[in-house]
Design a protein around this motif. Structure first.
Motif, short mmCIF file in Angstrom:
data_model
loop_
_atom_site.label_atom_id
_atom_site.label_comp_id
_atom_site.label_asym_id
_atom_site.label_seq_id
_atom_site.Cartn_x
_atom_site.Cartn_y
_atom_site.Cartn_z
N ALA A 59 71.77 39.27 42.54
CA ALA A 59 71.04 39.63 41.32
C ALA A 59 70.10 40.80 41.58
N LEU A 60 69.40 40.76 42.73
CA LEU A 60 68.50 41.86 43.08
C LEU A 60 69.28 43.15 43.26
N GLY A 61 70.50 43.02 43.81
CA GLY A 61 71.36 44.19 43.97
C GLY A 61 71.72 44.83 42.63
N HIS A 62 71.66 44.03 41.57
CA HIS A 62 71.91 44.55 40.22
C HIS A 62 70.60 44.88 39.48
N GLY A 63 69.50 44.89 40.22
CA GLY A 63 68.23 45.28 39.61
C GLY A 63 67.59 44.23 38.73
N MET A 64 68.03 42.98 38.87
CA MET A 64 67.46 41.91 38.04
C MET A 64 66.12 41.42 38.59
N GLN A 65 65.34 40.77 37.70
CA GLN A 65 64.08 40.14 38.09
C GLN A 65 64.35 38.68 38.45
N VAL A 66 63.79 38.26 39.56
CA VAL A 66 64.09 36.91 40.04
C VAL A 66 62.81 36.11 40.31
N GLY A 67 62.82 34.85 39.91
CA GLY A 67 61.74 33.93 40.25
C GLY A 67 62.28 32.82 41.15
N ILE A 68 61.56 32.50 42.20
CA ILE A 68 62.01 31.46 43.15
C ILE A 68 60.89 30.45 43.36
N VAL A 69 61.22 29.18 43.22
CA VAL A 69 60.29 28.12 43.62
C VAL A 69 61.01 27.21 44.60
N GLN A 70 60.41 27.02 45.76
CA GLN A 70 60.98 26.08 46.74
C GLN A 70 60.21 24.78 46.67
N ILE A 72 60.38 22.32 48.59
CA ILE A 72 60.16 21.69 49.89
C ILE A 72 59.75 22.80 50.83
N LYS A 73 58.82 22.47 51.71
CA LYS A 73 58.44 23.45 52.72
C LYS A 73 58.65 22.80 54.07
N GLY A 74 59.24 23.53 54.95
CA GLY A 74 59.45 22.96 56.27
C GLY A 74 59.96 24.05 57.15
N GLN A 75 60.33 23.70 58.36
CA GLN A 75 60.80 24.70 59.31
C GLN A 75 62.07 25.39 58.82
N PHE A 76 62.81 24.70 57.93
CA PHE A 76 64.09 25.26 57.49
C PHE A 76 63.96 26.25 56.33
N ALA A 77 62.77 26.40 55.80
CA ALA A 77 62.62 27.26 54.62
C ALA A 77 62.02 28.61 54.97
N THR A 78 61.58 28.81 56.19
CA THR A 78 60.76 29.98 56.49
C THR A 78 61.54 31.30 56.52
N GLY A 79 62.81 31.24 56.89
CA GLY A 79 63.61 32.47 56.96
C GLY A 79 63.74 33.13 55.60
N GLU A 80 64.10 32.35 54.60
CA GLU A 80 64.25 32.89 53.26
C GLU A 80 62.92 33.45 52.75
N GLU A 81 61.85 32.70 53.00
CA GLU A 81 60.54 33.14 52.53
C GLU A 81 60.17 34.47 53.17
N PHE A 83 62.06 36.68 54.25
CA PHE A 83 62.93 37.77 53.79
C PHE A 83 62.64 38.17 52.35
N PHE A 84 62.52 37.19 51.46
CA PHE A 84 62.46 37.52 50.03
C PHE A 84 61.04 37.71 49.48
N ARG A 85 60.05 37.05 50.08
CA ARG A 85 58.70 37.19 49.54
C ARG A 85 58.24 38.63 49.72
N TYR A 92 57.70 34.59 44.09
CA TYR A 92 58.06 33.55 45.06
C TYR A 92 56.96 32.51 45.15
N HIS A 93 57.32 31.25 44.97
CA HIS A 93 56.34 30.20 45.18
C HIS A 93 56.93 29.10 46.05
N VAL A 94 56.18 28.71 47.07
CA VAL A 94 56.62 27.60 47.93
C VAL A 94 55.63 26.46 47.76
N MET A 95 56.15 25.26 47.63
CA MET A 95 55.30 24.09 47.50
C MET A 95 54.30 24.05 48.64
N GLY A 96 53.05 23.73 48.31
CA GLY A 96 51.93 23.83 49.25
C GLY A 96 52.16 23.18 50.60
#
Lengths: 204, 204
Positions: A59-70, A72-81, A83-85, A92-96
């Motif tokens: 979607a970003l490659g097509h110039g779209m606006q994106v909202g992300i809420v995760q 869950i937060k944990g060791q497995f979520a940090t790569g995406e954050e 990269f994309f934040r 971008y919002h990650v649960m506290g």
């Protein structure tokens, strides 16, 4: 004989492909309703969240606006954050803090989920957001940290062209009924079962 | 009664989560072999390629080097290319022209697939590449544009810590046997079937 066979094979191939093209072209012609799509990625296999994030990249490659809420937060979520934040066109919002097995405190879990949901709701009410990814939402619904009916109502009332992706195991039945597209990712086999360590950056 | 029930519920929740944490912790402790993982994303559902690209994003978020070869080019591949090509730490190759139902010429298809494979092979021999994504490789194997045995040999001889992801419907049996992790993405339902048009940037 072999030359004949080769020619025959090429001919069969061309015919098969021509038939395939016909079918695809007809299906494309038939599918003409334009609206935002609600996609669910569920099942026990590897790749649900990754698939959601891949669609974000597209979607970003097509110039779209994106909202992300995760949700869950944990060791497995940090790569995406990482990269994309902070990318252009991304909210971008990650649960506290993490929940379920790490915290073992239901009230805090509910509070964390509801706070993340408030961010999701803002995105679902904003017609400038073309795609909303609610990563691991299903677990919050499964444990009743959030109310399915409330989530469905918000999804139903979102801007008509806005796409939504929800991910996580065990998508509630009511969500599956409401969705336009549902993919279920099953495990055929898993490296983890074979004793291979989950590794930084990939966790395949 | 309701207060009692609430407390009991919280207690049950804490116990359940504690057991879950035990199981997860034990599995993590057991899984200690460090090596590159070969992951297959297959099945007829939506999200195989996206999942591969999401894993690319995650890997980039961890500062890893990534190589990507797309074994099909078409309207559905342009978003990822626009997004990932030219990013730091990314080598990107897209097959010169589309094949199968668009070209209907087997020889040209074979040539295009073999050229893309040459790029893939370079990545699979480069220990500086941490993750290789071979998007839609399976279709090239299914139509015998590429030889499964040749692909498997290259995968077996890759740098030991290198991860590989292959995507596409109908992964050959020999590939599934060789893989560490296999996820199969099934269709529960699909917007396209309901007459909703595939849309720019998202194609859900």
């Amino acid at each position: 004989m072999s030359e004949d066979t080769e020619a025959a094979r090429a001919e069969r191939h061309a015919q098969r492909m021509a038939r395939k093209k016909e079918v695809v072209d007809r299906k494309i012609a038939e599918a003409q309703e334009e609206k935002g799509v609600f996609l669910i990625l569920t099942g026990n296999g590897k790749g649900k969240s990754s698939s959601g994030f891949g669609m974000v990249a597209r979607a970003l490659g097509h110039g779209m606006q994106v909202g992300i809420v995760q949700f869950i937060k944990g060791q497995f979520a940090t790569g995406e954050e990482a990269f994309f934040r902070g990318q252009d066109n991304v909210q971008y919002h990650v649960m506290g803090e993490g929940y379920t097995w790490e915290t073992q405190d239901r009230e805090k879990d509910v509070e964390a989920a509801r706070d993340a949901w408030a961010h999701a709701r803002d995105m679902l009410r904003d017609p400038n957001v073309d795609l909303v990814l609610l990563d691991e939402l299903h677990i919050a619904l499964k444990y009743q940290y959030l109310d399915v009916a409330e989530v469905l109502e918000e999804l139903a009332n979102r801007p008509p062209m806005q796409h939504v992706i929800t991910t996580g195991r065990a998508a509630p039945k009511a969500m599956i009924e409401a969705a336009d597209t549902v993919s279920e990712i099953g495990v055929v086999k898993h490296a983890f079962q074979a004793g291979i360590k989950a590794q930084k950056g990939i966790e395949l």
